[in-house]
Design an enzyme around this catalytic site. Sequence first.
Site, short mmCIF file in Angstrom:
data_model
loop_
_atom_site.label_atom_id
_atom_site.label_comp_id
_atom_site.label_asym_id
_atom_site.label_seq_id
_atom_site.Cartn_x
_atom_site.Cartn_y
_atom_site.Cartn_z
N HIS A 9 -2.96 -11.01 8.18
CA HIS A 9 -3.41 -9.67 7.85
C HIS A 9 -4.25 -9.75 6.56
CE1 HIS A 9 -1.99 -5.31 6.91
NE2 HIS A 9 -2.99 -5.27 7.73
N HIS B 227 -14.45 -5.40 10.00
CA HIS B 227 -14.22 -4.12 10.66
C HIS B 227 -15.54 -3.43 10.98
CE1 HIS B 227 -9.92 -3.35 8.90
NE2 HIS B 227 -10.06 -4.57 9.37
N GLU C 287 1.74 -7.48 11.38
CA GLU C 287 1.37 -7.19 9.98
C GLU C 287 2.51 -6.49 9.25
OE1 GLU C 287 -2.17 -4.86 11.01
OE2 GLU C 287 -1.25 -3.13 10.07
N TRP D 146 1.97 6.17 12.57
CA TRP D 146 0.60 6.14 12.03
C TRP D 146 0.00 4.78 12.23
CZ3 TRP D 146 -1.63 3.14 8.05
CH2 TRP D 146 -3.00 3.43 7.85
N ARG E 107 0.30 -11.89 12.92
CA ARG E 107 -0.49 -11.21 11.88
C ARG E 107 0.19 -11.16 10.52
NH1 ARG E 107 -4.79 -9.66 11.25
NH2 ARG E 107 -4.71 -7.41 11.11
N GLU F 185 -8.84 -12.03 8.98
CA GLU F 185 -9.44 -10.71 8.76
C GLU F 185 -10.10 -10.70 7.38
OE1 GLU F 185 -6.46 -7.66 8.71
OE2 GLU F 185 -7.91 -6.05 9.09
N TYR G 285 -7.42 6.75 13.06
CA TYR G 285 -7.18 5.50 12.33
C TYR G 285 -8.40 4.56 12.44
CZ TYR G 285 -6.02 0.88 11.07
OH TYR G 285 -6.10 -0.34 10.48
N ASP H 210 -6.03 -3.85 1.23
CA ASP H 210 -4.82 -3.72 0.40
C ASP H 210 -4.11 -5.05 0.15
OD1 ASP H 210 -4.61 -2.47 3.20
OD2 ASP H 210 -2.54 -3.01 2.88
N ASP I 42 -7.53 -2.50 17.33
CA ASP I 42 -6.20 -2.25 16.75
C ASP I 42 -5.68 -0.89 17.22
OD1 ASP I 42 -3.95 -2.03 15.16
OD2 ASP I 42 -4.96 -2.63 13.29
N HIS J 178 -2.77 0.21 16.44
CA HIS J 178 -1.99 0.67 15.29
C HIS J 178 -0.69 1.36 15.71
CE1 HIS J 178 -1.94 1.51 10.86
NE2 HIS J 178 -2.65 0.40 10.89
N ARG K 71 -13.79 -6.31 14.62
CA ARG K 71 -12.80 -5.31 15.06
C ARG K 71 -13.53 -3.99 15.30
NH1 ARG K 71 -7.66 -2.44 11.94
NH2 ARG K 71 -9.21 -0.91 11.33
N GLU L 209 -4.39 -5.35 19.30
CA GLU L 209 -3.44 -5.46 18.19
C GLU L 209 -2.45 -4.30 18.14
OE1 GLU L 209 -5.48 -6.24 14.58
OE2 GLU L 209 -3.93 -5.38 13.30
N ASP L 210 -1.22 -4.63 17.79
CA ASP L 210 -0.17 -3.62 17.60
C ASP L 210 -0.23 -2.54 18.68
OD1 ASP L 210 0.98 -4.88 15.42
OD2 ASP L 210 -0.27 -3.85 13.95
N ASN M 262 0.81 -1.22 0.00
CA ASN M 262 0.00 0.00 0.00
C ASN M 262 0.84 1.28 0.00
OD1 ASN M 262 -2.39 1.35 -0.05
ND2 ASN M 262 -3.12 0.67 1.96
#
Length: 407
Positions: free
Chosen positions: A317, A127, A267, A407, A288, A344, A164, A321, A215, A217, A152, A241-242, A42
Amino acid sequence: MHSLGDSIVRLETFLHSPGRNYVTLKISTEDGLIGLGDATLNGREQAVFSYLQDHLAPTLIGRDPQRIEDIWQYMYLGGYWRTGGVGMAAIAAVDMALWDIKAKRAGMPLYQLLGGASRVGLLSYCHAFGSDTSELINSVSRAIDLGFKAVRVQTGIPGLTDVYGVTKSNEYEPARRTARPVEESWDTPSYLRHLPGTLESVRQAFGDELHLIHDVHHRLNPTEAAQLAKELERYHLFWLEDALPSTQVEGLRFVRQHSTTPLALGELFTEHADAHTVMVERLIDYLRVSVTHGGGITPVKRMLDFAGAFSIKSACHGPSDISPIGFSAALHLGLSIPNFGIQEFMGFDKATLEVFQTSFSYSDGLLHPGEEIGLGVGYDEVAGKGFPYQPAYLPVNRLQDGTMHHW
Ligand code: KDG
Ligand code: MG
């Protein structure tokens, strides 16, 4: 060296944008078989396109497509610089296409070559998001109506305009077709204050059975992540997550010492070395890594087998994308491995499905790759040409005083 006499005669790379940009590889063999691979990265699609077309393709013509492992090692070791998102996405596309060819030659769906089905279908999550709690609850309701048993949940945060995982339209797609990345803003204290109450409302609305995922992120430091993971224990998440940037192994140890909230990560992992320590120390519960960004089916199967020895489950993941090709590869792998966890799944829009013909199915929360031979995906190049590449970038993130942030 022994060969079945077949050889790779053509590698063609496509960069089309049906709804979003996808990098697709098509390998043709002397005896007329075709294999497809996904190399979408992506916001960096052109780089992978060139890696495939300019650096890998010329070195693979004439090779025996049956020798997947040898070709994988040739690309990975032969690149010398190895690893990294761009190179591993390109290598992954070749690997997927060769597995597609091998399964087509064998006349069976790929999961059969990988050992056969270990389950009837793959538990999936979608999601749900909302700029406030009532929007989020409506979004979760829609997911439940579609049969999802796991969702999620991402929420807007008072005082922040762009957050996000929350979009104004109904679609999640963080890459925007702008000349430069959009700049989002972030405030960790506001997030930490707001999130637990949102999860409380979701639990109150839907009860305890629904699996909830959130997440972070990559946005917290170890102290913040540990505080959050501890505070969220009472909502018994499927995973958090993350919670940290995935390179912060020491920070993850700290989070683990303070909380039993299950953790998912990976991911951004592109190879075994990225995940080795978190696996052997069992710092995560779900891995992930995606087939598309982890170098393909060959190395990701190895990683997931290794993860299984530490009771870590797969959670490939699977955002928008990852193209239908990369997604199908994850389904074949997920159906066959013993330590599948969850997949996912965000669905694909109409334009994408015009270009990619898929054979996977979704019903009542479960995915299945289907019984077509190979990966079970077709690619309509002519339709693809109707959707030319359009530059798009993932956003960047700044704290409210302007400092750049994860991000
Ligand atoms: O391209 C970035 C997305 O793939 C990523 O933001 C999605 O974090 C993501 C997820 O869990 O789906
Ligand atoms: Mg994520």
